[in-house]
Design an enzyme around this catalytic site. Structure first.
Site, short mmCIF file in Angstrom:
data_model
loop_
_atom_site.label_atom_id
_atom_site.label_comp_id
_atom_site.label_asym_id
_atom_site.label_seq_id
_atom_site.Cartn_x
_atom_site.Cartn_y
_atom_site.Cartn_z
CG ASN A 9 -1.69 1.24 1.43
OD1 ASN A 9 -1.79 2.04 0.51
ND2 ASN A 9 -2.27 1.41 2.61
CD1 TRP A 10 3.37 0.96 -2.80
CD2 TRP A 10 3.46 2.06 -4.74
NE1 TRP A 10 4.05 0.16 -3.69
CE2 TRP A 10 4.12 0.82 -4.89
CE3 TRP A 10 3.39 2.92 -5.84
CZ2 TRP A 10 4.70 0.41 -6.10
CZ3 TRP A 10 3.96 2.53 -7.04
CH2 TRP A 10 4.61 1.28 -7.17
CE LYS A 11 0.31 3.36 4.91
NZ LYS A 11 0.09 3.49 6.33
CG HIS A 94 -5.81 1.70 5.36
ND1 HIS A 94 -5.37 2.58 6.30
CD2 HIS A 94 -4.76 0.87 5.10
CE1 HIS A 94 -4.09 2.31 6.59
NE2 HIS A 94 -3.70 1.27 5.87
CD GLU A 96 -2.95 5.30 6.95
OE1 GLU A 96 -2.99 5.38 5.71
OE2 GLU A 96 -1.98 4.82 7.56
CD GLU A 164 -3.44 -2.83 7.47
OE1 GLU A 164 -2.35 -3.01 6.94
OE2 GLU A 164 -4.13 -1.81 7.26
N GLY A 170 2.41 2.15 10.79
CA GLY A 170 3.29 3.29 10.61
C GLY A 170 4.04 3.71 11.87
CB SER A 210 5.40 -1.62 11.93
OG SER A 210 4.90 -0.31 12.19
N GLY A 231 2.80 -1.20 4.27
CA GLY A 231 2.76 0.22 3.93
C GLY A 231 4.15 0.75 3.65
N GLY A 232 4.74 1.42 4.63
CA GLY A 232 6.01 2.12 4.46
C GLY A 232 7.09 1.29 3.77
C1 PEP Z 1 -0.78 -0.04 5.91
O1 PEP Z 1 -0.78 1.05 5.39
O2 PEP Z 1 -1.69 -0.82 5.69
C2 PEP Z 1 0.33 -0.39 6.82
C3 PEP Z 1 0.28 -1.53 7.42
O3 PEP Z 1 1.34 0.54 6.97
P1 PEP Z 1 2.80 0.28 7.61
O4 PEP Z 1 3.32 -1.01 7.03
O5 PEP Z 1 3.61 1.46 7.23
O6 PEP Z 1 2.61 0.14 9.09
#
Ligand code: PEP
Length: 264
Positions: A9-11, A94, A96, A164, A170, A210, A231-232
Site C-alpha cells: 500500500n503506497w498510500k 483502511h 486511515e 491491521e 506506521g 510495520s 505500507g512504508g
Molecule cells: C498499511 O498502510 O496498511 C500499513 C500496514 O502501513 P505500515 O506497514 O507502514 O505500518
C-alpha cells in the site's frame, strides 16, 4: 491451500514518475515463476501508468479506495467500474480512511458490496485501537467490524481480510506472530459464521502494521496468516522484493524461485 499475498500500500506517496520508477525496480526482483500473489496499490493518479509498467509480469494492481456508486455527480470520487477497468484488487476500510475520512462500518459495507459487484477483490481492513488492545477487547472490536462490513453480503473467497492493529500502523511497533495468529483464527471463525467453513477456509487473512523484511517471517510462519499488507516498507523496492522472496521460500519450500532471476 491458500495462496499467500504480499500487497504493498503506497498510500499518498510517489508522483507518477516515481511510481513508474518504483514499479520498474520491483518488477526486476519478482520472477513470474513465483507462486506468491504480489499486489501493488499506488495512488489513483498513477494506476494507469503503473499498469503499463507492470506489463509482462504477474504482479497485480490494486487501488487504495473506491466510492460505492457506479457513476454520477460525485465530484472527486472514483467508481468501482473505473477501478475495475485497471485493477483486480481494492483496499477497503483502511484505518486511515476510517480515522481521517469518517468511514463507518455502513460505508465500508457499501464499498465492499460495490467492489464485489464490479468483479474486484476487496482487501477489507480491520483492526483495534491501542486502548482496545490493552483492555483485551481486540476480538470484540474486530468481530464487530467484520460483521458490520459484511452484513447482507454473500461472502466468497474473493474477499481478503487484512488484520491491521491501528497502533502498529506506521509506528515501527509491529505486533507479534502468535497474538496475530490468534486474532486471525477469530477472524476466520467469524467468516465461517458469515458464510460457511469451506468459503472461510479459502479466504486469505493478511497481517499489516510495520511489517518489514526483518520481521515478516514471524507472521508468515503462522498457520492462520496468509501474507501481509505492507505500507512504508513497500516503498523500498529491496525491502518489498525481500518480503516476497521470503514468502515464496516459507510457503513453497520445494519450489524455490530461479535464483538467477533474483538480484540478491
Ligand atoms: C498499511 O498502510 O496498511 C500499513 C500496514 O502501513 P505500515 O506497514 O507502514 O505500518
Amino acid at each position: 491451500m491458500r495462496f499467500p499475498i504480499i500487497a504493498g500500500n503506497w498510500k499518498m506517496n510517489t508522483t507518477v514518475a516515481e511510481a513508474i520508477e518504483l514499479t520498474g525496480q520491483v518488477r526486476k526482483g519478482i520472477s513470474n515463476g513465483f507462486s506468491v500473489e504480489v499486489v501493488v496499490c499506488p495512488p489513483f493518479i498513477s494506476l494507469a501508468a503503473v499498469k503499463e509498467a507492470l506489463k509482462g509480469t504477474s504482479i497485480k494492481l490494486g487501488a487504495q479506495n473506491l466510492y460505492h456508486e457506479e457513476k454520477g455527480a460525485y465530484t472527486g470520487e472514483v467508481s468501482p467500474l473505473m477501478i475495475a477497468d485497471l485493477c483486480e484488487v481494492v483496499i477497503v476500510g483502511h484505518s486511515e480512511r476510517r480515522q481521517y475520512f469518517g468511514e463507518t462500518g455502513e460505508i465500508v459495507n457499501r464499498k465492499i458490496s460495490a467492489a464485489l459487484k464490479a468483479g474486484l477483490k476487496p482487501i477489507l481492513c480491520v483492526g483495534e485501537q491501542l486502548e482496545d488492545n490493552e483492555a483485551g477487547q481486540t476480538a470484540e472490536v474486530v468481530t464487530e467490524q467484520l460483521r458490520s462490513s459484511l452484513e447482507g453480503i454473500s461472502v466468497s473467497s474473493d474477499l481478503v481480510v487484512a488484520y491491521e492493529p491501528i497502533w502498529a500502523i506506521g509506528t515501527g511497533r509491529a505486533a507479534h506472530g502468535k497474538p496475530v495468529n490468534e486474532t486471525s483464527a477469530i477472524i476466520r471463525r467469524t467468516l465461517t459464521e458469515l458464510s460457511n467453513q469451506e468459503i472461510a477456509q479459502g479466504i486469505r487473512i493478511l497481517y499489516g502494521g510495520s511489517v518489514t523484511a526483518e520481521n515478516i517471517a514471524e507472521f508468515l510462519e503462522q498457520s492462520e496468516i496468509d501474507g501481509a499488507l505492507v505500507g512504508g516498507a513497500s516503498l523500498k523496492a529491496d525491502q518489498f522484493i525481500s518480503m516476497v522472496e521470503q514468502a515464496e521460500y516459507i510457503y513453497f519450500p520445494n519450489n524455490p524461485p530461479t535464483k538467477d532471476l533474483i538480484p540478491w
